[in-house]
Design an enzyme around this catalytic site. Structure first.
Site, PDB file in Angstrom:
ATOM      1  N   ARG A   6      13.815  16.580  11.827  1.00 54.20           N
ATOM      2  CA  ARG A   6      13.992  16.975  10.428  1.00 54.20           C
ATOM      3  C   ARG A   6      12.736  16.603   9.649  1.00 54.20           C
ATOM      4  O   ARG A   6      12.561  15.443   9.255  1.00 54.20           O
ATOM      5  CB  ARG A   6      15.212  16.278   9.822  1.00 54.20           C
ATOM      6  CG  ARG A   6      16.528  16.692  10.474  1.00 54.20           C
ATOM      7  CD  ARG A   6      17.682  15.886   9.883  1.00 54.20           C
ATOM      8  NE  ARG A   6      18.962  16.305  10.436  1.00 54.20           N
ATOM      9  CZ  ARG A   6      20.132  15.741  10.103  1.00 54.20           C
ATOM     10  NH1 ARG A   6      20.142  14.741   9.233  1.00 54.20           N
ATOM     11  NH2 ARG A   6      21.251  16.166  10.651  1.00 54.20           N
ATOM     12  N   ARG A  60       3.241   9.108   8.934  1.00 53.33           N
ATOM     13  CA  ARG A  60       2.507   9.051   7.668  1.00 53.33           C
ATOM     14  C   ARG A  60       2.118   7.619   7.313  1.00 53.33           C
ATOM     15  O   ARG A  60       1.040   7.376   6.742  1.00 53.33           O
ATOM     16  CB  ARG A  60       3.342   9.677   6.555  1.00 53.33           C
ATOM     17  CG  ARG A  60       3.525  11.192   6.703  1.00 53.33           C
ATOM     18  CD  ARG A  60       4.583  11.735   5.752  1.00 53.33           C
ATOM     19  NE  ARG A  60       4.245  11.452   4.362  1.00 53.33           N
ATOM     20  CZ  ARG A  60       5.131  11.572   3.362  1.00 53.33           C
ATOM     21  NH1 ARG A  60       6.380  11.954   3.621  1.00 53.33           N
ATOM     22  NH2 ARG A  60       4.764  11.318   2.128  1.00 53.33           N
ATOM     23  N   ASP A  85      10.124  16.329   6.535  1.00 53.03           N
ATOM     24  CA  ASP A  85      10.305  16.085   5.107  1.00 53.03           C
ATOM     25  C   ASP A  85       9.722  17.211   4.274  1.00 53.03           C
ATOM     26  O   ASP A  85       9.016  18.094   4.774  1.00 53.03           O
ATOM     27  CB  ASP A  85       9.636  14.772   4.711  1.00 53.03           C
ATOM     28  CG  ASP A  85      10.381  13.552   5.227  1.00 53.03           C
ATOM     29  OD1 ASP A  85      11.586  13.665   5.505  1.00 53.03           O
ATOM     30  OD2 ASP A  85       9.744  12.479   5.352  1.00 53.03           O
ATOM     31  N   TYR A 112       2.975  15.067  17.053  1.00 50.84           N
ATOM     32  CA  TYR A 112       2.615  15.330  15.662  1.00 50.84           C
ATOM     33  C   TYR A 112       1.103  15.383  15.512  1.00 50.84           C
ATOM     34  O   TYR A 112       0.359  14.712  16.224  1.00 50.84           O
ATOM     35  CB  TYR A 112       3.177  14.246  14.737  1.00 50.84           C
ATOM     36  CG  TYR A 112       4.636  14.426  14.409  1.00 50.84           C
ATOM     37  CD1 TYR A 112       5.026  15.178  13.312  1.00 50.84           C
ATOM     38  CD2 TYR A 112       5.629  13.856  15.204  1.00 50.84           C
ATOM     39  CE1 TYR A 112       6.372  15.353  13.003  1.00 50.84           C
ATOM     40  CE2 TYR A 112       6.979  14.021  14.898  1.00 50.84           C
ATOM     41  CZ  TYR A 112       7.336  14.771  13.795  1.00 50.84           C
ATOM     42  OH  TYR A 112       8.669  14.951  13.499  1.00 50.84           O
TER      43      TYR A 112
END
Length: 267
Positions: free
Chosen positions: A50, A198, A52, A111
């Site tokens: 999921r 992040r 953001d 990622y």
């Protein structure tokens, strides 16, 4: 009901994230609305992760259950037609077993985080990269990142609203590359905590700018205190790049087969 895996690409700008929301646009909601145009009913799809608000994807993977058997090419083409003008595209489609699950069958998630190191404002890739003013020392960032690879308690790099049962994760890879002003960071693990990528990138940026030492990364990791983490990197530099499973997708041939092409007059 036949189940299909969808490889999804999207620009997260303008979406409140992947997950369906009642009063805001979401990627999940856009795809489910497109599915309802093909088979009118309520659809609920699941995804590998999921993302953001503002986060992009090049290789998100989702599953959908259909009533009838669909040719994968026709299903992806029909979905892409009904997804317009949303910046969402189905890149691949493949039938999968009834017990296959986009989230729970995943073996690894990859990622990508993109930073643009320059003083001038970003124009061509605005909303697609994190522009940073200062030069970045990749060797220093690699040295700092070395403390994070492996099996650790990542409480420091975990959002306060993370719902994972445990902060302990195994980070398999952190790699860095540079092409001119563009710096790319690639991270791989079976699963990630909320905001883990992040938080890590925001911390390593400080090392690359010579504002932190590589050993400070080790110190804040061992502190297990989110308040010690570097500033959270913005979502628009982050991409869900790829999800790996035990069986690879069959590449989708985007060129229509011969019987689907229209012949020109006189030929």
């Amino acid at each position: 009901m036949p189940r299909y895996a969808l490889k999804v690409e999207y620009d997260g700008t303008g979406f409140a994230g992947w997950q369906r929301q009642a009063d805001q646009p979401s990627v999940q909601g856009a795809i489910e609305a497109a599915l309802a145009r093909l088979e009118p009913r309520d659809h609920t799809i699941a995804a590998a992760g999921r993302t953001d608000a503002g986060v992009h994807a090049r290789g998100q993977v989702a599953q959908c259950d259909m009533v009838k058997q669909w040719d994968p090419f026709r299903l992806s083409e029909a979905l892409n037609h009904h997804l317009k003008p949303a910046r969402v595209a189905i890149r691949d489609c493949a039938p999968v077993a009834d017990d296959w699950h986009a989230r729970f069958s995943a073996l690894e998630r990859r990622y990508l985080f993109r930073l643009l190191s320059r003083r001038a404002p970003c124009t061509m890739e605005a909303g697609q990269v994190w522009r940073v003013n200062n030069p970045l020392d990749l060797e220093a960032m690699r040295a700092g990142a070395a403390h994070l690879v492996g099996h650790h308690d990542f409480t420091t790099f975990r959002s306060s609203i993370c719902q994972a049962a445990s902060p302990v994760k195994t980070l398999d890879v952190i790699e860095f590359s540079r092409s001119g002003e563009l710096v790319e960071v690639r991270l791989s693990a079976r699963s990630f905590l909320h905001n883990q990528v992040r938080s890590i990138v925001g911390t390593l940026k400080l090392v690359g700018e010579d504002r932190w030492t590589k050993d400070e990364v080790k110190e804040v990791l061992e502190a297990r205190d989110h308040q010690r983490c570097g500033a959270l990197a913005p979502p628009h530099g982050l991409y869900l790049a790829k999800v790996d499973y035990d069986v690879a997708f069959t590449p989708l041939d985007t060129t229509p087969p011969p019987h689907r092409r229209k012949r020109r007059a006189g030929r």
